[in-house]
Design a protein around this motif. Structure first.
Motif, PDB file in Angstrom:
ATOM      1  N   GLN A  50       0.885  -1.254  -0.158  1.00  0.00           N
ATOM      2  CA  GLN A  50       0.020   0.128  -0.021  1.00  0.00           C
ATOM      3  C   GLN A  50       0.895   1.306   0.021  1.00  0.00           C
ATOM      4  N   THR A  51       0.483   2.168  -0.898  1.00  0.00           N
ATOM      5  CA  THR A  51       1.109   3.399  -0.911  1.00  0.00           C
ATOM      6  C   THR A  51       0.371   4.663  -0.764  1.00  0.00           C
ATOM      7  N   GLY A  52      -1.122   4.556  -0.570  1.00  0.00           N
ATOM      8  CA  GLY A  52      -2.166   5.481  -0.452  1.00  0.00           C
ATOM      9  C   GLY A  52      -2.767   5.667  -1.782  1.00  0.00           C
ATOM     10  N   ASP A  53      -3.903   6.391  -2.039  1.00  0.00           N
ATOM     11  CA  ASP A  53      -4.631   6.477  -3.335  1.00  0.00           C
ATOM     12  C   ASP A  53      -4.025   7.856  -4.058  1.00  0.00           C
ATOM     13  N   LEU A  54      -3.266   7.635  -5.059  1.00  0.00           N
ATOM     14  CA  LEU A  54      -2.492   8.853  -5.851  1.00  0.00           C
ATOM     15  C   LEU A  54      -3.828   9.831  -6.234  1.00  0.00           C
ATOM     16  N   SER A  55      -4.908   9.560  -6.473  1.00  0.00           N
ATOM     17  CA  SER A  55      -5.960  10.438  -7.368  1.00  0.00           C
ATOM     18  C   SER A  55      -6.389  11.383  -5.784  1.00  0.00           C
ATOM     19  N   LEU A  56      -6.320  10.675  -4.541  1.00  0.00           N
ATOM     20  CA  LEU A  56      -6.548  11.534  -3.234  1.00  0.00           C
ATOM     21  C   LEU A  56      -5.618  12.499  -2.995  1.00  0.00           C
ATOM     22  N   ILE A  57      -4.412  12.111  -3.290  1.00  0.00           N
ATOM     23  CA  ILE A  57      -3.269  13.117  -2.741  1.00  0.00           C
ATOM     24  C   ILE A  57      -3.180  14.056  -3.958  1.00  0.00           C
ATOM     25  N   VAL A  58      -3.589  13.880  -5.185  1.00  0.00           N
ATOM     26  CA  VAL A  58      -3.331  14.802  -6.060  1.00  0.00           C
ATOM     27  C   VAL A  58      -4.553  15.809  -6.107  1.00  0.00           C
ATOM     28  N   GLU A  59      -5.799  15.568  -5.486  1.00  0.00           N
ATOM     29  CA  GLU A  59      -7.014  16.141  -5.269  1.00  0.00           C
ATOM     30  C   GLU A  59      -6.346  17.119  -4.077  1.00  0.00           C
ATOM     31  N   LYS A  60      -5.710  16.511  -2.970  1.00  0.00           N
ATOM     32  CA  LYS A  60      -5.401  17.590  -1.963  1.00  0.00           C
ATOM     33  C   LYS A  60      -4.421  18.675  -2.480  1.00  0.00           C
ATOM     34  N   ILE A  61      -3.417  18.190  -3.317  1.00  0.00           N
ATOM     35  CA  ILE A  61      -2.703  19.271  -3.853  1.00  0.00           C
ATOM     36  C   ILE A  61      -3.305  20.325  -4.672  1.00  0.00           C
ATOM     37  N   ARG A  62      -4.559  19.879  -5.325  1.00  0.00           N
ATOM     38  CA  ARG A  62      -5.371  20.833  -6.116  1.00  0.00           C
ATOM     39  C   ARG A  62      -6.150  21.602  -5.280  1.00  0.00           C
ATOM     40  N   GLU A  63      -6.295  21.258  -4.292  1.00  0.00           N
ATOM     41  CA  GLU A  63      -7.126  22.189  -3.182  1.00  0.00           C
ATOM     42  C   GLU A  63      -6.288  23.015  -2.255  1.00  0.00           C
ATOM     43  N   GLY A  64      -5.029  23.057  -2.620  1.00  0.00           N
ATOM     44  CA  GLY A  64      -3.891  23.418  -1.696  1.00  0.00           C
ATOM     45  C   GLY A  64      -3.982  22.892  -0.191  1.00  0.00           C
ATOM     46  N   ARG A  65      -4.393  21.851   0.081  1.00  0.00           N
ATOM     47  CA  ARG A  65      -4.163  21.105   1.372  1.00  0.00           C
ATOM     48  C   ARG A  65      -2.949  20.336   1.540  1.00  0.00           C
ATOM     49  N   LEU A  66      -2.083  20.244   0.491  1.00  0.00           N
ATOM     50  CA  LEU A  66      -0.864  19.522   0.557  1.00  0.00           C
ATOM     51  C   LEU A  66       0.053  20.296  -0.334  1.00  0.00           C
ATOM     52  N   ARG A  67       1.170  20.870   0.378  1.00  0.00           N
ATOM     53  CA  ARG A  67       2.152  21.805  -0.238  1.00  0.00           C
ATOM     54  C   ARG A  67       3.353  21.128  -0.641  1.00  0.00           C
ATOM     55  N   LYS A  68       4.360  21.857  -1.335  1.00  0.00           N
ATOM     56  CA  LYS A  68       5.649  21.352  -1.615  1.00  0.00           C
ATOM     57  C   LYS A  68       6.520  20.567  -0.593  1.00  0.00           C
ATOM     58  N   GLY A  69       6.336  21.344   0.651  1.00  0.00           N
ATOM     59  CA  GLY A  69       7.166  20.783   1.854  1.00  0.00           C
ATOM     60  C   GLY A  69       6.375  19.369   2.334  1.00  0.00           C
ATOM     61  N   ASP A  70       5.251  19.698   2.244  1.00  0.00           N
ATOM     62  CA  ASP A  70       4.356  18.283   2.570  1.00  0.00           C
ATOM     63  C   ASP A  70       4.537  17.207   1.773  1.00  0.00           C
ATOM     64  N   GLY A  71       4.690  17.406   0.400  1.00  0.00           N
ATOM     65  CA  GLY A  71       4.835  16.296  -0.535  1.00  0.00           C
ATOM     66  C   GLY A  71       6.313  15.712  -0.080  1.00  0.00           C
ATOM     67  N   MET A  72       7.208  16.427  -0.037  1.00  0.00           N
ATOM     68  CA  MET A  72       8.512  16.004   0.341  1.00  0.00           C
ATOM     69  C   MET A  72       8.405  15.025   1.327  1.00  0.00           C
ATOM     70  N   ILE A  73       7.819  15.252   2.529  1.00  0.00           N
ATOM     71  CA  ILE A  73       7.571  14.888   3.785  1.00  0.00           C
ATOM     72  C   ILE A  73       6.708  13.545   3.439  1.00  0.00           C
ATOM     73  N   PHE A  74       5.835  13.717   2.769  1.00  0.00           N
ATOM     74  CA  PHE A  74       4.835  12.332   2.221  1.00  0.00           C
ATOM     75  C   PHE A  74       5.781  11.339   1.704  1.00  0.00           C
ATOM     76  N   MET A  75       6.576  11.515   0.861  1.00  0.00           N
ATOM     77  CA  MET A  75       7.550  10.545   0.017  1.00  0.00           C
ATOM     78  C   MET A  75       8.507  10.125   0.821  1.00  0.00           C
ATOM     79  N   GLN A  76       9.033  10.743   1.675  1.00  0.00           N
ATOM     80  CA  GLN A  76      10.034  10.274   2.610  1.00  0.00           C
ATOM     81  C   GLN A  76       9.415   9.323   3.644  1.00  0.00           C
ATOM     82  N   ASP A  77       8.222  10.013   3.935  1.00  0.00           N
ATOM     83  CA  ASP A  77       7.461   8.839   5.077  1.00  0.00           C
ATOM     84  C   ASP A  77       7.055   7.570   4.421  1.00  0.00           C
TER      85      ASP A  77
END
Length: 351
Positions: A187-214
């Motif tokens: 399991q790695t999470g639903d990419l479509s949901l992650i992209v939706e969060k990015i589109r809505e501004g709920r997941l920013r660049k620093g969050d994206g880096m942390i998400f991938m490292q986690d």
């Protein structure tokens, strides 16, 4: 006079000792835009003489009675012209009938598959080499062209390890029925949901880096059982040639490839090089629809999900070293690769 003779004797002894050693020979093989193979080499120190090139469709069988090309070593390169874009070619380079190097192109030309490449040609700390044409890694296999199916068939692939989640495999099933498909979902999470969060501004660049490292930390902390299963499929020689894949062929596939190469005692720098090579073989243009109408930061955040970043794998490797001291201890304790199993894996994968 005696001192000069002594120095001359020492110089002769040292010089003759150096020249008796095998030279270091570096060879690379790439394909040009029309499918020809371009093979380049360097020798250290330089050697004179003849290079003979032998070609085969099977990396385990070469006919050495008739070289395809004979040229001077000083040329440093040769182009093997072929109209065959289905069957993969392997090459042996013979330098003065004495020094032998085996090579092929790492990438495998595919139309509907991202990041398809061979794990052959990597040198281990024991100066052995991973076999060409035995183990491949790739991205999603749900959109194969007819040419792709022919190419996979010609590679002789018997087994495919699908590392995608159950939902990913169900929504985009592997489009190939001539191999044994083993699904080991990670399991790695639903990419479509992650992209939706990015589109809505709920997941920013620093969050994206942390998400991938986690995500990579989760591979170490919570997915050992699944990677254990995958590595143990590789212990059965009857499963080869074998391909393992995930969506992009960079994260789950990248971590499994790293664990395999470390088990074979390939240097960490080479392991990282193989991981980062995904950036050369993933066509980001295919994902332009994800960033359409987004601001620059959102585009950069999505890009973080699509690329191989050294910090992603590095954070997982650091955790392994911190908690287990060495990679070999981690492989033994968490992935159940005992010394006996690693020795067997080396027998299968190395020459």
């Amino acid at each position: 006079m005696l001192d000069r003779l002594f120095l001359l004797f020492v110089f002769t002894l040292v010089f003759s000792g150096c020249t008796s050693e095998s030279p270091e020979i570096r060879v690379i093989c790439q394909r040009d835009d029309i499918g020809n193979y371009i093979i380049k080499w360097e020798t250290f120190p330089s050697i004179e003489g003849t290079m003979k090139l032998y070609v085969s469709d099977n990396p385990d069988h070469f006919h050495k009675s008739n070289p395809a090309v004979t040229t001077d070593i000083s040329e440093g390169r040769v182009t093997y012209v072929t109209n065959d874009n289905i069957t993969r070619k392997y090459f042996i380079l013979s330098f003065n009938n004495k020094y032998i190097k085996e090579v092929s192109s790492r990438s495998v030309s595919m139309e509907g598959i991202q990041n398809f490449r061979d794990l052959g040609g990597y040198q281990t700390k024991e100066r052995k080499t991973t076999r060409w044409g035995r183990l491949y890694r790739s991205g999603d296999l749900s959109n194969l062209s007819e040419w792709d199916r022919l190419r996979i068939k010609n590679l002789g692939i018997k087994t495919i390890i699908d590392l995608r989640s159950d939902s990913e495999s169900k929504n985009a099933p592997i489009d190939y029925n001539q191999a044994n498909i083993i699904n080991i979902p990670i399991q790695t999470g639903d990419l479509s949901l992650i992209v939706e969060k990015i589109r809505e501004g709920r997941l920013r660049k620093g969050d994206g880096m942390i998400f991938m490292q986690d995500l990579y930390l989760q591979f170490v902390e919570n997915q050992s059982e699944q990677f254990n299963k995958a590595l143990h499929v590789l212990l059965d020689e009857e499963n080869y040639p074998l391909l393992f894949n995930c969506t992009l062929g960079k994260d789950r596939t990248g971590f499994l490839a790293a664990m395999l190469l470390l088990a074979l005692e390939v240097p960490e720098s080479t392991v990282m090089q193989d991981y980062l090579a995904s950036n050369d073989f993933i066509d980001l243009k295919r994902y332009e629809y994800l960033v359409k109408d987004l601001d620059t930061e959102a585009q950069e955040t999505i890009a973080l999900l699509l690329i191989a970043n050294e910090s992603y794998l590095d954070i997982a490797l650091n955790k392994i070293r911190k908690e287990h001291e060495t990679y070999q201890k981690y492989l033994s304790s968490e992935l159940e690769l005992t010394d006996k199993k690693k020795a067997h894996l080396k027998e299968i994968m190395l020459y």
